[in-house]
Design an enzyme around this catalytic site. Sequence first.
Site, PDB file in Angstrom:
ATOM      1  N   LYS A 187      35.616  42.407  44.440  1.00 29.31           N
ATOM      2  CA  LYS A 187      35.754  42.874  43.057  1.00 29.31           C
ATOM      3  C   LYS A 187      36.180  41.715  42.162  1.00 29.31           C
ATOM      4  O   LYS A 187      37.019  40.903  42.551  1.00 29.31           O
ATOM      5  CB  LYS A 187      36.820  43.959  42.978  1.00 29.31           C
ATOM      6  CG  LYS A 187      36.544  45.158  43.867  1.00 29.31           C
ATOM      7  CD  LYS A 187      36.107  46.353  43.057  1.00 29.31           C
ATOM      8  CE  LYS A 187      35.942  47.556  43.985  1.00 29.31           C
ATOM      9  NZ  LYS A 187      35.380  48.703  43.279  1.00 29.31           N
ATOM     10  N   SER A 188      35.589  41.646  40.990  1.00 32.72           N
ATOM     11  CA  SER A 188      35.920  40.566  40.057  1.00 32.72           C
ATOM     12  C   SER A 188      35.535  40.972  38.651  1.00 32.72           C
ATOM     13  O   SER A 188      34.538  41.676  38.446  1.00 32.72           O
ATOM     14  CB  SER A 188      35.165  39.290  40.431  1.00 32.72           C
ATOM     15  OG  SER A 188      35.167  38.381  39.333  1.00 32.72           O
ATOM     16  N   HIS A 217      43.082  44.550  41.035  1.00 33.69           N
ATOM     17  CA  HIS A 217      44.374  44.603  40.340  1.00 33.69           C
ATOM     18  C   HIS A 217      45.115  45.895  40.662  1.00 33.69           C
ATOM     19  O   HIS A 217      46.335  45.908  40.831  1.00 33.69           O
ATOM     20  CB  HIS A 217      44.163  44.524  38.826  1.00 33.69           C
ATOM     21  CG  HIS A 217      43.491  43.269  38.361  1.00 33.69           C
ATOM     22  ND1 HIS A 217      42.238  43.269  37.799  1.00 33.69           N
ATOM     23  CD2 HIS A 217      43.887  41.972  38.385  1.00 33.69           C
ATOM     24  CE1 HIS A 217      41.900  42.038  37.470  1.00 33.69           C
ATOM     25  NE2 HIS A 217      42.872  41.224  37.819  1.00 33.69           N
ATOM     26  N   ARG A 263      34.264  39.150  36.647  1.00 31.30           N
ATOM     27  CA  ARG A 263      33.034  38.430  36.292  1.00 31.30           C
ATOM     28  C   ARG A 263      31.781  39.065  36.892  1.00 31.30           C
ATOM     29  O   ARG A 263      30.669  38.638  36.573  1.00 31.30           O
ATOM     30  CB  ARG A 263      33.145  36.959  36.708  1.00 31.30           C
ATOM     31  CG  ARG A 263      34.168  36.185  35.872  1.00 31.30           C
ATOM     32  CD  ARG A 263      34.169  34.717  36.192  1.00 31.30           C
ATOM     33  NE  ARG A 263      35.081  33.979  35.318  1.00 31.30           N
ATOM     34  CZ  ARG A 263      36.265  33.477  35.686  1.00 31.30           C
ATOM     35  NH1 ARG A 263      36.692  33.641  36.928  1.00 31.30           N
ATOM     36  NH2 ARG A 263      37.021  32.815  34.830  1.00 31.30           N
ATOM     37  N   GLY A 308      46.221  38.682  44.651  1.00 26.17           N
ATOM     38  CA  GLY A 308      45.115  39.015  45.555  1.00 26.17           C
ATOM     39  C   GLY A 308      44.614  37.769  46.274  1.00 26.17           C
ATOM     40  O   GLY A 308      44.580  36.683  45.699  1.00 26.17           O
ATOM     41  N   MET A 309      44.208  37.956  47.531  1.00 23.70           N
ATOM     42  CA  MET A 309      43.708  36.835  48.323  1.00 23.70           C
ATOM     43  C   MET A 309      42.303  36.432  47.911  1.00 23.70           C
ATOM     44  O   MET A 309      41.754  35.488  48.464  1.00 23.70           O
ATOM     45  CB  MET A 309      43.733  37.177  49.814  1.00 23.70           C
ATOM     46  CG  MET A 309      45.082  36.930  50.470  1.00 23.70           C
ATOM     47  SD  MET A 309      45.590  35.174  50.395  1.00 23.70           S
ATOM     48  CE  MET A 309      44.500  34.479  51.658  1.00 23.70           C
ATOM     49  N   HIS A 326      40.464  45.665  37.433  1.00 28.39           N
ATOM     50  CA  HIS A 326      39.554  46.345  38.366  1.00 28.39           C
ATOM     51  C   HIS A 326      40.356  46.797  39.582  1.00 28.39           C
ATOM     52  O   HIS A 326      41.578  46.621  39.629  1.00 28.39           O
ATOM     53  CB  HIS A 326      38.400  45.408  38.755  1.00 28.39           C
ATOM     54  CG  HIS A 326      38.844  44.067  39.242  1.00 28.39           C
ATOM     55  ND1 HIS A 326      39.589  43.893  40.392  1.00 28.39           N
ATOM     56  CD2 HIS A 326      38.674  42.825  38.725  1.00 28.39           C
ATOM     57  CE1 HIS A 326      39.834  42.605  40.565  1.00 28.39           C
ATOM     58  NE2 HIS A 326      39.308  41.928  39.554  1.00 28.39           N
ATOM     59  N   GLU A 327      39.666  47.325  40.572  1.00 27.25           N
ATOM     60  CA  GLU A 327      40.360  47.893  41.739  1.00 27.25           C
ATOM     61  C   GLU A 327      41.222  46.860  42.455  1.00 27.25           C
ATOM     62  O   GLU A 327      42.208  47.201  43.097  1.00 27.25           O
ATOM     63  CB  GLU A 327      39.364  48.512  42.729  1.00 27.25           C
ATOM     64  CG  GLU A 327      38.785  49.840  42.266  1.00 27.25           C
ATOM     65  CD  GLU A 327      37.548  49.655  41.400  1.00 27.25           C
ATOM     66  OE1 GLU A 327      37.339  48.538  40.851  1.00 27.25           O
ATOM     67  OE2 GLU A 327      36.783  50.620  41.257  1.00 27.25           O
TER      68      GLU A 327
END
Lengths: 282, 282
Positions: free
Chosen positions: B185-186, B37, B188, B148-149, B34-35
């Site tokens: 964003k995830s 990544h 899941r 990503g944090m 997703h965004e």
Amino acid sequence: MIVVEAIKEIQEKVSEFRLQGKSIGFVPTMGYLHEGHLSLMEQARKENDIVVLSIFVNPLQFGPNEDFDSYPRNIDRDEDLARNAGVDLLFYPTTSEMYPHKKLSVSVKVNERVDVLCGKQRSGHFDGVATVVTKLFNIVLPHKVYFGMKDAQQVAVIDGLIQDLNIPVELVPLETIREEDGLAKSSRNVYLTKKERKEAAKLYEGLNLAKEAVRNGVSDPEIVKKIVVEHITNETSGKIDYVELYSYPELETISVISGKVIIALAVKFTKARLIDNITFVV
Amino acid sequence: MIVVEAIKEIQEKVSEFRLQGKSIGFVPTMGYLHEGHLSLMEQARKENDIVVLSIFVNPLQFGPNEDFDSYPRNIDRDEDLARNAGVDLLFYPTTSEMYPHKKLSVSVKVNERVDVLCGKQRSGHFDGVATVVTKLFNIVLPHKVYFGMKDAQQVAVIDGLIQDLNIPVELVPLETIREEDGLAKSSRNVYLTKKERKEAAKLYEGLNLAKEAVRNGVSDPEIVKKIVVEHITNETSGKIDYVELYSYPELETISVISGKVIIALAVKFTKARLIDNITFVV
């Protein structure tokens, strides 16, 4: 030979060597070098452009009742020996350089090949070995690493470490270097009394009697182990810690001797606990 | 873009790149990109000669009751996205390529920064993460690695891993990428119902209310956490797993808010458990 204490400095140097396309051979030790170590350095010298030796008595691999404080050290002598052996870089870090924090936030855990031989009685020992070796690999970035077969379980554990963590290094195990009478060279031999030193040759003798018996057709591990136990009991004042027989390097119990096997032993003398082993293919 | 499945093949390629003096940026993922990544890949593209992306749903980091089997996968779409993002090498191994043996003879164990937040309820999760990331580092040999944090605890654990095992890589943590309404964003998020998707924006809202309170002088962690808990309880149908506040990246409990801190939460919806956090310096 350059002596380096700082991790950052050695990482910079080895990165440079790698960029120049030079091959790096690595010999990790706890110092107090003997001919066993020298044979590792010699082999590394033959096979690589750059030879790195590390000397670090790793507290993590000593148990609370083990000989960390009294482990023999002699850095001046070691430096001379390393220089004469053609070592290019001697990495000699302090404990706080290797372990700057009170506790490691991560460590390496050994799950297999560990609940036998020395690992059985030295809980956490091989976790300490695997952790420091992983750190050293990341610091030295070697192409080849050299270990002596005297500590065959260590070689088996490092073999598993390299495979399972995909460490890009080739493991080169070298034969145990022995005194003229067969006693395996060890930093701890200095702790033997004169009488014990003489008796200690019987350990390797016992292993060879066992190997001979296998060559002559004995295939029952129990009978083979008994040969070693009886020889050491009859010929020395040492106390047997263990005499064991496994497949190698998996270190799994076998009921019939076949394939590559190890016969290994540990014997306690007054102030020294000696280990030895032989591996062979049946 | 080259797609590589074999460890040996990618190790050969990256060794070659390294010999050519090329810098390698690495983005490890479990795919279904997703965004979030994409922002990692974009940053890696800006900062390195070669960008390596790995896609591997790592069984080791899923608990027995977690969603390993149902974790979303779409390799064709991922390949297109990676190609468009300028990835040079996509490493896409099978499970048996990464774990050829029944049991790992060694693994990486996380001792610190782990008994809090998600780690508290996901026993062994971060051991699995640390083990696979160590393997991937050894396979890809990156100069920089991008995380990503959003999973801030993962970043803290990887930070400890790199430091304590002396892994020669620079960790680059990047800010959480969010939907327009603030939802992180995830992969899941696809599991949320329409109603839940709308409510989910309240998680980040709650974190910002807490941050605002701290900015306005509230220094008691309990009060700050309560602000988040009440907002989520009032505004969503989700069930709060935890709302916690720690120092960052040490993840230690503090009694007065100061220095760098993290406020983090996990909230369960019908079919998705969402996590989010903010870090800031007081």
